[in-house]
Write an enzyme that holds these catalytic residues in place. Structure first.
Site, PDB file in Angstrom:
ATOM      1  N   SER A   1      10.775 -30.868 -21.158  1.00 35.61           N
ATOM      2  CA  SER A   1      12.005 -30.131 -21.438  1.00 35.61           C
ATOM      3  C   SER A   1      11.621 -28.777 -22.015  1.00 35.61           C
ATOM      4  CB  SER A   1      12.870 -30.891 -22.450  1.00 35.61           C
ATOM      5  OG  SER A   1      13.899 -30.064 -22.967  1.00 35.61           O
TER       6      SER A   1
ATOM      7  N   TYR B   1      14.278 -35.053 -30.466  1.00 33.80           N
ATOM      8  CA  TYR B   1      14.080 -34.773 -29.042  1.00 33.80           C
ATOM      9  C   TYR B   1      12.891 -33.844 -28.829  1.00 33.80           C
ATOM     10  CZ  TYR B   1      15.181 -33.420 -24.238  1.00 33.80           C
ATOM     11  OH  TYR B   1      15.117 -33.177 -22.885  1.00 33.80           O
TER      12      TYR B   1
END
Length: 265
Positions: free
Chosen positions: A141, A154
């Site tokens: 990501s 995250y």
């Protein structure tokens, strides 16, 4: 691109929805053999039936269980004696204030986003070494490149995936094993379910899959998309003053959004 994947054996985790499912569709269109893995047995059975391809093999897999990932990799590698591609794609999103993060949630995110990747690598790399090559694709990501406010768990999981992929890229290069790390920005998937809205800059899964597979076919080491996210990440990483200003503004904006909207955007 099509001929690059023809007759190749691919494993795709998180394959019953989102980017994973679209990559499965595109790989099958390129005449690859695809072992599609997902923890959701019902969704997996449904999409496998819809695909209607003899080259698609559905394997219910919880990537947080090392024995399940081992069984998946061994089944794929045993199909015709090769494992050409491992797409470590399964993952969960997590954007929330620090005070709402429980230890159990930390473990859940790390088990899926990080340990799911580690298990895949642990069991796939030996097969690729034995056969003299292969290609690993880790879905990371933009959050794996940047330290984004309200995404501590995250970004922590994805930063670890980014670091592991970069280490292995050099370590395995002389063994003809390629490693590609994918850094998506916002993609229009169910990862935003429950937020009440889809980010305006989210790209369709069809575009995301095309970008990823084209980059893999060129053996690129990293893929950052869409273009706006790539340029933003480059600026944030390169200019400390811009990073400080941008991240502080983002933290304040997200704090206010949570207060007024109950979501971060």
């Amino acid at each position: 691109m099509d001929k690059y994947f023809q007759d190749k054996v691919c494993v795709v985790t998180g394959a019953a929805s989102g980017m994973g499912l679209q990559m499965v569709r595109d790989l099958l269109a390129a005449r690859a053999v695809v072992f599609m893995a997902d923890v959701n047995a019902e969704n997996l059975a449904r999409v496998w039936k819809e695909l209607g391809s003899d080259n698609a093999h559905a394997v219910v897999t919880d990537v947080t269980k090392d024995e399940r990932v081992r069984a998946l990799v061994e089944r794929a590698a045993g199909h015709n004696g090769r494992l050409d591609f491992l797409f470590n794609n399964a993952g969960v999103g997590a954007t929330m204030p620090w005070e709402t993060l429980t230890l159990d949630f930390w473990r859940t995110v790390m088990d899926i986003n990080l340990w799911g990747v580690i298990y895949g690598l642990h069991y796939a790399v030996p097969f690729m070494r034995k056969q003299g090559g292969g290609h690993i694709v880790n879905t990371c990501s933009v959050g794996g490149l940047l330290n984004i406010p309200y995404q501590a768990v995250y970004c922590g999981s994805k930063a670890a995936v980014a670091a592991i992929g970069e280490c292995l890229r050099f370590e395995l290069a002389d063994e003809n094993i390629h490693v590609t790390t994918v850094y998506p920005g916002n993609v229009a998937t169910a990862i935003f379910a429950g937020t009440g809205a889809m980010p305006e800059d989210a790209v369709p899964v069809e575009e995301a899959s095309r970008i990823i597979l084209e980059a893999v076919s060129r053996k690129e080491s990293e893929v950052i998309f869409p273009e706006g996210s790539r340029l933003w990440a480059k600026a944030v990483r390169a200019v400390p003053e811009f990073r400080e200003k941008t991240m502080l503004e983002m933290a304040r904006e997200r704090r206010e959004n949570y207060r007024t909207k109950g979501r971060y955007f």
